[in-house]
Design a protein around this motif. Structure first.
Motif, PDB file in Angstrom:
ATOM      1  N   TYR A  38      70.793  70.605  17.453  1.00 33.96           N
ATOM      2  CA  TYR A  38      71.933  69.699  17.268  1.00 33.96           C
ATOM      3  C   TYR A  38      72.209  69.464  15.785  1.00 33.96           C
ATOM      4  CZ  TYR A  38      75.036  65.758  18.385  1.00 33.96           C
ATOM      5  OH  TYR A  38      76.127  64.932  18.513  1.00 33.96           O
ATOM      6  N   LYS A  90      79.739  71.216  20.469  1.00 35.28           N
ATOM      7  CA  LYS A  90      78.402  70.711  20.139  1.00 35.28           C
ATOM      8  C   LYS A  90      77.700  70.039  21.307  1.00 35.28           C
ATOM      9  CE  LYS A  90      79.435  70.429  15.230  1.00 35.28           C
ATOM     10  NZ  LYS A  90      80.665  71.235  15.371  1.00 35.28           N
ATOM     11  N   THR A  93      74.150  73.871  24.443  1.00 38.65           N
ATOM     12  CA  THR A  93      72.908  74.304  23.820  1.00 38.65           C
ATOM     13  C   THR A  93      72.531  75.662  24.394  1.00 38.65           C
ATOM     14  OG1 THR A  93      70.639  73.641  23.240  1.00 38.65           O
ATOM     15  CG2 THR A  93      71.355  73.230  25.511  1.00 38.65           C
TER      16      THR A  93
END
Length: 296
Positions: A38, A90, A93
């Protein structure tokens, strides 16, 4: 995010390497791993540097020059596509089988123990792979068969040792395709019509001898040699892959003591000068105004 804005205003776009991403994905603690990912999604460019394989094949295709032609350092690999998507969104993942990834990486890393033994004992017989059945092939013999050695070029024991380590990395990465992103290597050999590992080794020795003493593999060799004085270091595989990027960047900033060791053993002054340990670096801070520009 403030750091990224500052760097973009200075015309800089910080890029990760695929090797760094592989190391991040090896992080055992899932929560810590996701925090790192992140963090990187917010700080770094959506484009990543080429994979080691992409750099290697491009170097070969340029004719293995002492100075490569300038080109865009942008990866076209599968992991590059995934990373681009992660930076754009964002909330996403990596979705991978972490156990499978660890198994693949540790399998590759296991071969570097052979290199550590090679450095200590001086030679390595290549006979454990079925591709070499019926052949008495050693790294010493392969070095002796290199055209620039057969022509009478003198090589010190230290250089011969570096050539052997370089050859072993060539065998491992280029000839046996022991790389996580090896599609470009597969395409290279497919274009030449060479399938067997043994035939690939002989092709390198005969047609690509400069690859042994110039370019990515010899830099990897010196990084490995720099770590060979003590016990076998588990991180030597990733460190050696990281060292490839030295040729393509202006400076390397690191907190890894092994790069200081590389600075001591690598014979190229230009590469030596690129390595900067973080203890040698002065860090400054810049406040940003509401327009995203720095002020004092």
């Amino acid at each position: 995010m403030a750091t990224k804005h500052l760097q973009l205003n200075k015309g800089r776009d910080w890029k990760l390497s695929p090797v760094t991403l592989w190391e991040i994905l090896m992080t055992t603690d899932e929560v810590h791993r996701e925090k790192i990912i992140y963090f990187c999604q917010h700080l770094f460019s959506k484009e990543i540097l080429p994979t080691p394989s992409e750099l290697i094949i491009s170097f070969i295709q340029q004719g293995m020059p002492k100075i490569e032609n300038p080109r865009e350092l942008k990866s076209h690999s599968a992991i590059a596509d995934v990373w681009r998507d992660l930076v754009d969104n964002k909330n996403k993942t990596f979705v991978i089988d972490y156990n499978d990834l660890k198994h693949r990486i540790r399998f590759i890393q296991s071969f570097t123990k052979n290199i550590h033994q090679l450095i200590k004992k001086g030679d390595l017989i290549l006979g454990s792979d079925e591709s070499f059945v019926g052949y008495d092939v050693s790294l010493s013999n392969l070095v002796n068969d290199l055209p620039f050695i057969k022509s009478g070029k003198q090589a010190t024991p230290e250089k011969r040792r570096a050539y052997k380590v370089s050859l072993y990395y060539i065998l491992l990465i280029l000839c046996a395709e022991a790389e996580l992103e090896n599609e470009v290597i597969q395409s290279f050999w497919k274009g030449l019509g060479i399938d067997s590992t043994l035939d690939r080794v002989f092709y390198v020795v005969k047609e690509l001898p400069s690859l042994v003493h110039r370019g990515p593999f010899i830099v990897m060799a010196y990084m490995t040699i720099a770590q060979a004085s003590g016990k076998y270091p588990r991180g030597v595989w990733f460190d050696s892959l990281h060292s490839i990027y030295m040729t393509y960047v202006d400076k390397i900033f690191t907190s890894d003591e092994h790069f200081l060791g590389l600075r001591e053993v690598i014979p190229e002054p230009i590469l030596q000068m690129k390595i900067h340990h973080m203890d040698e670096v002065k860090i400054t801070r810049h406040n940003l105004n509401q327009f995203g520009t720095s002020h004092t």
